[in-house]
Scaffold this motif. Sequence first.
Motif, PDB file in Angstrom:
ATOM      1  N   GLY A  19       0.780  -1.237   0.000  1.00 31.81           N
ATOM      2  CA  GLY A  19       0.000   0.000   0.000  1.00 31.81           C
ATOM      3  C   GLY A  19       0.807   1.279   0.000  1.00 31.81           C
ATOM      4  N   GLN A  20       2.123   1.188  -0.142  1.00 31.37           N
ATOM      5  CA  GLN A  20       2.962   2.366   0.002  1.00 31.37           C
ATOM      6  C   GLN A  20       3.020   3.241  -1.256  1.00 31.37           C
ATOM      7  N   SER A  21       2.802   2.651  -2.424  1.00 30.85           N
ATOM      8  CA  SER A  21       2.911   3.425  -3.667  1.00 30.85           C
ATOM      9  C   SER A  21       1.550   3.715  -4.294  1.00 30.85           C
ATOM     10  N   THR A  22       0.487   3.450  -3.561  1.00 33.25           N
ATOM     11  CA  THR A  22      -0.863   3.645  -4.080  1.00 33.25           C
ATOM     12  C   THR A  22      -1.539   4.807  -3.363  1.00 33.25           C
ATOM     13  N   SER A  23      -2.089   5.736  -4.137  1.00 36.39           N
ATOM     14  CA  SER A  23      -2.811   6.862  -3.558  1.00 36.39           C
ATOM     15  C   SER A  23      -4.149   6.386  -2.998  1.00 36.39           C
ATOM     16  N   PHE A  24      -4.391   6.690  -1.735  1.00 37.17           N
ATOM     17  CA  PHE A  24      -5.639   6.264  -1.099  1.00 37.17           C
ATOM     18  C   PHE A  24      -6.845   6.848  -1.818  1.00 37.17           C
ATOM     19  N   TRP A  29      -8.222   1.312  -6.543  1.00 32.44           N
ATOM     20  CA  TRP A  29      -7.737   0.109  -5.857  1.00 32.44           C
ATOM     21  C   TRP A  29      -8.814  -0.591  -5.038  1.00 32.44           C
ATOM     22  N   LEU A  30      -9.939   0.075  -4.829  1.00 30.68           N
ATOM     23  CA  LEU A  30     -11.016  -0.481  -4.016  1.00 30.68           C
ATOM     24  C   LEU A  30     -12.336  -0.184  -4.729  1.00 30.68           C
ATOM     25  N   GLY A  31     -12.769  -1.104  -5.583  1.00 30.67           N
ATOM     26  CA  GLY A  31     -13.951  -0.863  -6.396  1.00 30.67           C
ATOM     27  C   GLY A  31     -13.579  -0.410  -7.794  1.00 30.67           C
ATOM     28  N   GLU A  32     -14.570   0.027  -8.554  1.00 27.49           N
ATOM     29  CA  GLU A  32     -14.380   0.385  -9.954  1.00 27.49           C
ATOM     30  C   GLU A  32     -14.003   1.848 -10.152  1.00 27.49           C
ATOM     31  N   LEU A  35     -11.617   6.432  -4.714  1.00 27.35           N
ATOM     32  CA  LEU A  35     -12.411   6.791  -3.542  1.00 27.35           C
ATOM     33  C   LEU A  35     -12.810   8.262  -3.541  1.00 27.35           C
ATOM     34  N   SER A  36     -12.025   9.106  -4.209  1.00 24.94           N
ATOM     35  CA  SER A  36     -12.399  10.521  -4.271  1.00 24.94           C
ATOM     36  C   SER A  36     -13.683  10.722  -5.062  1.00 24.94           C
ATOM     37  N   GLU A  37     -13.972   9.814  -6.012  1.00 24.33           N
ATOM     38  CA  GLU A  37     -15.215   9.875  -6.767  1.00 24.33           C
ATOM     39  C   GLU A  37     -16.348   9.212  -5.997  1.00 24.33           C
ATOM     40  N   GLN A  38     -16.042   8.105  -5.327  1.00 21.51           N
ATOM     41  CA  GLN A  38     -17.082   7.387  -4.592  1.00 21.51           C
ATOM     42  C   GLN A  38     -17.527   8.136  -3.336  1.00 21.51           C
ATOM     43  N   PHE A  39     -16.586   8.840  -2.685  1.00 18.21           N
ATOM     44  CA  PHE A  39     -16.879   9.492  -1.407  1.00 18.21           C
ATOM     45  C   PHE A  39     -16.386  10.943  -1.446  1.00 18.21           C
ATOM     46  N   HIS A  40     -16.992  11.683  -2.363  1.00 21.89           N
ATOM     47  CA  HIS A  40     -16.546  13.061  -2.592  1.00 21.89           C
ATOM     48  C   HIS A  40     -16.723  13.943  -1.353  1.00 21.89           C
ATOM     49  N   HIS A  48      -5.540  17.056   3.834  1.00 23.19           N
ATOM     50  CA  HIS A  48      -4.674  16.773   2.693  1.00 23.19           C
ATOM     51  C   HIS A  48      -5.200  15.505   2.037  1.00 23.19           C
ATOM     52  N   THR A  49      -4.911  15.333   0.743  1.00 20.31           N
ATOM     53  CA  THR A  49      -5.407  14.141   0.046  1.00 20.31           C
ATOM     54  C   THR A  49      -4.274  13.383  -0.642  1.00 20.31           C
ATOM     55  N   ASP A  50      -3.068  13.508  -0.089  1.00 19.83           N
ATOM     56  CA  ASP A  50      -1.928  12.835  -0.715  1.00 19.83           C
ATOM     57  C   ASP A  50      -1.501  11.588   0.064  1.00 19.83           C
ATOM     58  N   GLN A  51      -2.388  11.055   0.888  1.00 23.02           N
ATOM     59  CA  GLN A  51      -2.027   9.894   1.696  1.00 23.02           C
ATOM     60  C   GLN A  51      -1.976   8.626   0.831  1.00 23.02           C
ATOM     61  N   SER A  52      -1.097   7.729   1.195  1.00 19.06           N
ATOM     62  CA  SER A  52      -1.045   6.418   0.557  1.00 19.06           C
ATOM     63  C   SER A  52      -2.053   5.496   1.232  1.00 19.06           C
ATOM     64  N   VAL A  53      -2.319   4.368   0.595  1.00 23.17           N
ATOM     65  CA  VAL A  53      -3.188   3.380   1.215  1.00 23.17           C
ATOM     66  C   VAL A  53      -2.592   2.921   2.548  1.00 23.17           C
ATOM     67  N   SER A  54      -1.285   2.746   2.568  1.00 21.49           N
ATOM     68  CA  SER A  54      -0.607   2.329   3.797  1.00 21.49           C
ATOM     69  C   SER A  54      -0.825   3.331   4.931  1.00 21.49           C
ATOM     70  N   ASP A  55      -0.722   4.623   4.629  1.00 25.41           N
ATOM     71  CA  ASP A  55      -0.925   5.666   5.638  1.00 25.41           C
ATOM     72  C   ASP A  55      -2.281   5.521   6.328  1.00 25.41           C
ATOM     73  N   ILE A  56      -3.320   5.296   5.511  1.00 26.36           N
ATOM     74  CA  ILE A  56      -4.679   5.266   6.050  1.00 26.36           C
ATOM     75  C   ILE A  56      -4.983   3.947   6.739  1.00 26.36           C
ATOM     76  N   VAL A  57      -4.582   2.829   6.127  1.00 30.18           N
ATOM     77  CA  VAL A  57      -4.891   1.528   6.718  1.00 30.18           C
ATOM     78  C   VAL A  57      -4.200   1.376   8.072  1.00 30.18           C
ATOM     79  N   ILE A  58      -2.961   1.850   8.161  1.00 29.53           N
ATOM     80  CA  ILE A  58      -2.205   1.694   9.410  1.00 29.53           C
ATOM     81  C   ILE A  58      -2.575   2.764  10.443  1.00 29.53           C
ATOM     82  N   GLY A  59      -2.668   4.021   9.974  1.00 30.29           N
ATOM     83  CA  GLY A  59      -2.879   5.114  10.923  1.00 30.29           C
ATOM     84  C   GLY A  59      -4.310   5.561  11.093  1.00 30.29           C
ATOM     85  N   GLY A  60      -5.202   5.109  10.208  1.00 23.48           N
ATOM     86  CA  GLY A  60      -6.594   5.519  10.318  1.00 23.48           C
ATOM     87  C   GLY A  60      -6.879   6.782   9.521  1.00 23.48           C
TER      88      GLY A  60
END
Length: 286
Positions: A19-24, A29-32, A35-40, A48-60
């Motif tokens: 999850g380190q190189s993927t933008s949350f 990466w989660l659905g079609e 997430l910025s489109e699904q949960f605007h 900020h919106t530059d978090q990686s998937v790893s940042d969010i999954v680990i830190g919340g």
Amino acid sequence: MRSLLPLYQAITTVVVGDGQSTSFWHDIWLGEECLSEQFHLLQSHCKHTDQSVSDIVIGGLRRHLAPRVTTEALGELALVEALLSQVTLTATFDKRYSPFADHDGKLHTRDLYALLKSMSAPAGTTVSKFWSSCAPPRVQFFAWLLVHGQIQCKENLLKRRILMDSTCELCGGQPETTSHLILHCSFAASFWRSLGFDIPDDFEARDIHQLPRPASIAGSHFDTFVLLCCWHLWKRRNGITFRQESMSLRQTLQACKNEARLWSCRLPCGERNIAAHWCSLFSLAM
């Protein structure tokens, strides 16, 4: 190259490892959709919106939100946290897939060049209509595939010998060509009729930019409206084909209405009332 990043993210999907190189928010990466489109609404409350998937999954996610969050955004937060509870990171690298690359990562440079060339086409040309619309980049790319006959319909997969049969799974009566799927399949035809369209039997998807506009639909951003409709017909097909979903005409129109509200933020500030017009059209058609 930086200006091409949104398109690159829109036309690639990611299988998450560490999850380190993927933008949350911006990668798919989660659905079609990203997430910025699904949960605007929820994304709009992020500092900020530059978090990686790893940042969010680990830190919340909550620690990245502004102090005051609306009730609607809290509802989206609950949905996102439920999805994240099912995500497990691994020690492998994230893997990105592109329609312009083989499974080994080798790029199809000719197709990629044709795409980039179309993006810089002069205003007023056929291809420029898609890139100048207010649709999200992923939908703009879908439109480019649509008019070039390159969406992954069963007829195209048959030509590539990936499938042995091209019969449309939605109606079971005709080959699933691009034009059949988007315009002439029994469900698609009833969808367009409900919105007041009168589509000739010989009309082709490659001419979607010339689709006759009903008098009841405003001319402003009509191209974007048509792409919204085509996109949801495609999503419905994929849901039925790959996930055994069942979606009625009313449900499809409601999905279009919900999407129209999300796309309103993409319209120029002085013209966002056009989304309300679209919503009323979908409501009347239900």
